[in-house]
Every structure is written in structure tokens, then in C-alpha cells.
Design an enzyme around this catalytic site. Structure first.
Site, PDB file in Angstrom:
ATOM      1  N   ASP A  41       0.834  -1.206   0.000  1.00  0.00           N
ATOM      2  CA  ASP A  41       0.000   0.000   0.000  1.00  0.00           C
ATOM      3  C   ASP A  41       0.865   1.251   0.000  1.00  0.00           C
ATOM      4  OD1 ASP A  41      -1.999   1.831   0.194  1.00  0.00           O
ATOM      5  OD2 ASP A  41      -2.588   1.355   2.242  1.00  0.00           O
ATOM      6  N   TYR A  43       4.383   3.275   2.129  1.00  0.00           N
ATOM      7  CA  TYR A  43       5.433   3.229   3.132  1.00  0.00           C
ATOM      8  C   TYR A  43       5.019   4.066   4.346  1.00  0.00           C
ATOM      9  CZ  TYR A  43       8.087   1.205  -0.672  1.00  0.00           C
ATOM     10  OH  TYR A  43       8.497   0.389  -1.695  1.00  0.00           O
ATOM     11  N   GLY A 188     -13.603   3.717  22.734  1.00  0.00           N
ATOM     12  CA  GLY A 188     -12.190   3.479  22.999  1.00  0.00           C
ATOM     13  C   GLY A 188     -11.371   4.688  22.603  1.00  0.00           C
ATOM     14  N   HIS A 465      11.265  25.403  36.366  1.00  0.00           N
ATOM     15  CA  HIS A 465      10.050  26.084  36.805  1.00  0.00           C
ATOM     16  C   HIS A 465       9.786  27.266  35.884  1.00  0.00           C
ATOM     17  CE1 HIS A 465       6.995  27.720  39.493  1.00  0.00           C
ATOM     18  NE2 HIS A 465       7.582  28.902  39.345  1.00  0.00           N
TER      19      HIS A 465
END
Length: 489
Positions: A41, A43, A188, A465
Site C-alpha cells: 500500500d 510506506y 475506545g 520552573h
């Protein structure tokens, strides 16, 4: 390579050029093996072309638009216009850049690239069929083979992807227009990520899930902030229902999705009882099915090489990615859960190194996972319950984002960082993060597990920070009873 009815040879044959396959091929090339990579299909596989990368591109783009239009608290008032065509072109440009890079890297590492579909023809041979009239096929002989054919979306009865209004995730990521309404079957990670994308594009989204909550498999304190944020975007949820059928709306536009209540187990442990709730009817322009993925192993004629699969079609492997045949390896989604691109890449490297005679093995102890929702979820290692089940005395530290200066300056205070450690030795066993950039933050905890770091090591490492990463340090300090910016347990 010559196309036609000929036979050629290679040291290592890799079938599939997704993140598992192309990484295996490149690593084998680095180890001076003659490598042939077969791809039918594109790469980069599903991840780069139709999954991870395009979905994250659209998540980033829609986040920019949403944040700009919801920043009144910061004194910013904007109403950005979304050009979907432009957004998709930008997304495609990102994909093209990465997939082109994969091809160049393979060639730079002397990997032979071959387009076609490979099927085993014996223990040490495959037949590669080339698409296109008159292209024919050829036979490849190999010493070792690495199967990396990945996975495909699961279809559910009555919702075949060939039907125009029924989408899989690949089709959803390539839509040319924004649907006015969308039913997503499955809550999901794929369903939840795309629910956020389409909600921010202005689509009326309803998520249908057969279980009791979004993101099944994640504890409630991890999934709850994600579900609530989705609800704030206008996403509706219907839990405890399965998609039964769909049909066109008579005398109207769009489709109607019929959902049946989930049957419940009988109290005596017998057959399922019919649920009391009535069926739902949900009208929408499109329906996206996102109920999981299954391995692509049925196209390989594995029986011809004597390679075994389990009842779900996955190819079982050992800790060196070997199948039941010593010279054949399987990596990535086709080798089983968890279906994670980075897991497949790691397995691909191990397989190549084992073939080259290196002392390499797979270790899943520090395997991270992430969900790119809003907020993100990042996990690695053991939960508190899992640590207890494995015989540890877990010591847990947690830092809420509402106490993080950097999180507040980002207007993102939902979530936390949690660290699980062994109480006796202080070693980090696992972590769970719900936060912006949780997918990035979890890497520090994965490294801690890999190196055998302790709570003291993290707590005494100075963190910049103000940053979100300070929350990791504070969670470690909290476990030690030394946190400064939150109350200690």
C-alpha cells in the site's frame, strides 16, 4: 528487483512497511544484512498514512481553533473560520513528508524496496504479486522473515465499510466536508480522539458504547476527566447499547442508527437475559465504527510456511519476536496486544538484532501508552492494584494539576500525576498521568522504570520552573511525604 516470473534471494525479508516493518528493515540494513522490504500500500503503514499521524495533525489543528474561540478568560475574543480543505491539505503535507522520509531512510540503509502483496509459498519462499495489468508476480527466497503486516478496523454486522454513510477511522480522517451530525460506535481511544476532533469542527456527536463508561480498560479517575471534557464540547454518550442496524431516513436526509440495550448475564450464570431498556434510534449524517482492530494475517498463507496463529488471528511470539518457526519473526500489531506503534518499532529492532546474532530481547516492563484526548492520558508500568497483585507493597504519590502554576497559566487544571513505587526499596513501578502533554510527561517515568530509579532520584532531580514536568517531581515528593505544593498523604 526484476518484476516478472523470476526468483531472487535475500537474507532478510520484511513484509509490511509500517512502524514495525520499516524500523526492522532499517535496523537490519545497519547490521549489514541484505534486506528486502515488501509493501502493498504505502510506506509508513497505517500509522503514518491513515492513523497516528493524520489523527494527531487534526487533533492539533482543531485544538488551535477551539482554544482561540474559547479564551475569553484570558482576554482573547476570536471566532476563527475553519477551512477544512486547507486543514486536510496541511495534514496530507505532514503525512507526505514523513512517508517520503521513510522511503529515503530505507534506501540510505541499502534496503531493497518492493511493491506488492506477499504470500508464503513454502518455509523459505514467498510469492509477491504486483498490482496492475501485466505486472505479474515473482518469488523471493529468504533466510529469515519478519512479518509486520499490522491490523485493520473490525467491522460489525450490518455496518460494512463499503456502505457510503458508514466510516472507518481512515475514511473519517479524509472527509471532504464536515458532517452536521455523527454517531460514533465505540468509546475506545480512537472513538474518543475523533469525537473531540469532530465536536471542535462543529459536528453534533453522539458516542455509542456497549460498556458502562468511555475508555474501557482505564480506571475511572483516568477516564472521568476526558469524558467530562468531551461532554463540555457537546458530545453525548449512550452507554450500555450496541449498534444493531442502520437505514436511510424516509422522506429526510441522513440515516437512522438503531441501538439495542446490552443483554445482561442471568443471575444463575446461564444464558444472557434481555435488558429492560428499550432500543435507541439515533439520527445522523454519518456513522463512524471504531470498535477496535484485528490483525492482518489472513492474507499471508501462513499455513504454507507452518506458522501458527491464535484463535483471533494474532501470531504468537517469544521474547525475541520469534514465531513457532525459528527463522520467522512477527512484530507490531500482527503479533498481538498492545497495538502500539512504538511497541512495534521496538519489536522490529529486536527481531533484526536477533537475526544478526545480537543478544537482544523484548522487555515490556516500561512500555508507555497514551490517549490523545483532551486532556491526554499517559500510562506506564503498574497501577497500584497491579503492584499489589504482583506482591509489592505499593507506595503512591500524587500531585493535582490545580496546584501546578504552569497548568494554571495554560488554563488547564484538570488532571494529576500519580507515581506508584515499591515502598521498601523506593523503585518506580508505574505511573498514570492525566494532563496536557501527558504523552510527553510519561517518558520520564518510563525512563525511571527502565533505569531502576527511585522516588528519591526523581524528587532530587531539579525540574525547570514553571513546567508541567514539575508535577512529576512533586508526585515523587508526595509519596515520600515531602511535597511542597500539595498536602502530603
Amino acid at each position: 528487483m526484476v518484476v516478472g516470473d523470476v526468483t531472487t534471494g535475500t537474507d532478510v525479508l520484511v513484509i509490511g512497511a509500517g512502524p514495525a516493518g520499516y524500523v526492522a528493515a532499517i535496523r537490519a540494513g545497519q547490521l549489514d544484512l541484505d534486506v528486502t522490504l515488501v509493501e502493498r500500500d504505502a510506506y509508513g503503514g497505517t500509522c503514518l498514512n491513515h492513523g497516528c499521524i493524520p489523527s494527531k495533525a487534526l487533533i492539533s489543528a482543531t485544538n488551535v481553533a477551539h482554544e482561540a474561540s474559547h479564551a475569553e478568560e484570558m482576554g482573547i475574543h476570536a471566532n476563527p473560520a475553519i477551512d477544512l480543505s486547507g486543514m486536510m491539505n496541511w495534514k496530507d503535507g505532514v503525512v507526505d513528508q514523513l512517508t517520503g522520509g521513510v522511503e529515503k531512510l530505507c534506501k540510505a540503509n541499502q534496503v531493497n524496496l518492493l511493491e506488492g502483496t506477499a504470500r508464503f509459498d513454502g518455509e523459505n519462499t514467498v510469492r509477491v504479486s504486483h498490482d496492475g495489468e501485466g505486472q505479474g508476480s515473482e518469488t523471493l527466497e529468504f533466510e529469515d522473515a519478519i512479518i509486520a503486516t499490522g491490523s485493520r478496523p473490525i467491522e460489525i454486522p450490518g455496518f460494512e465499510y463499503g456502505d457510503e454513510p458508514v466510516l472507518d477511522s481512515r475514511q473519517a480522517l479524509a472527509l471532504e466536508s464536515v458532517p452536521e451530525s455523527l454517531v460514533i460506535v465505540g468509546a475506545g481511544y480512537i472513538g474518543m480522539e475523533l469525537a473531540g476532533v469532530f465536536a471542535k469542527l462543529g459536528t453534533d456527536v453522539t458516542v455509542l458504547e456497549m460498556l458502562e463508561d468511555a475508555l474501557p480498560g482505564y480506571d475511572d479517575d483516568l477516564s472521568r476527566p476526558v469524558r467530562k471534557r468531551a461532554e463540555s464540547l457537546g458530545v453525548d454518550f449512550e452507554f450500555g447499547y450496541t449498534a444493531a442496524e442502520w437505514h436511510d431516513i424516509e422522506d429526510g436526509d441522513g440515516i437512522r442508527v438503531v441501538a439495542d440495550p446490552v443483554a445482561e448475564p442471568a443471575t444463575d450464570g446461564g444464558e444472557l437475559e434481555t435488558a429492560d431498556a428499550e432500543s435507541l434510534e439515533l439520527d445522523a449524517e454519518k456513522v463512524l465504527v471504531a470498535v477496535g482492530r484485528k490483525p492482518v494475517s489472513d492474507t499471508l498463507d501462513l499455513e504454507a510456511a507452518g506458522i501458527e496463529t491464535d484463535e483471533r488471528g494474532f501470531i504468537p511470539t517469544d521474547d525475541r519476536a520469534r514465531t513457532n518457526r525459528e527463522h520467522v519473526f512477527a512484530v507490531g500489531d500482527v503479533a498481538g496486544e498492545p497495538m502500539l506503534a512504538h511497541k512495534g518499532s521496538m519489536e522490529g529492532q529486536v527481531a533484526a538484532e536477533v537475526i544478526a546474532g545480537e543478544p537482544s530481547a523484548i522487555d515490556y516492563q516500561a512500555m508507555p501508552a497514551a490517549v490523545f484526548t483532551e486532556p491526554e492520558i499517559g500510562t506506564v508500568g503498574l497501577t497500584e492494584d497491579e503492584a499489589s497483585e504482583q506482591g509489592f507493597e505499593p507506595l503512591v504519590g500524587e500531585f493535582p494539576l490545580r496546584a501546578s502554576g504552569r497548568a494554571l497559566t495554560m488554563n488547564e487544571s484538570d488532571g494529576f500525576v500519580r507515581i506508584v513505587a515499591d515502598e521498601e526499596a523506593g523503585f518506580i513501578l508505574g505511573a498514570q498521568i492525566v494532563a496536557p502533554e501527558a504523552s510527553e510527561l510519561i517518558a520520564e517515568l518510563g525512563l525511571a522504570i527502565e533505569l531502576g530509579a527511585t522516588l528519591e532520584d526523581i524528587a532530587r532531580t531539579v525540574h525547570t520552573h514553571p513546567t508541567l514536568s514539575e508535577s512529576v517531581m512533586e508526585a515523587a515528593e508526595n509519596a515520600l511525604g515531602q511535597a511542597i505544593h500539595t498536602l502530603n498523604r
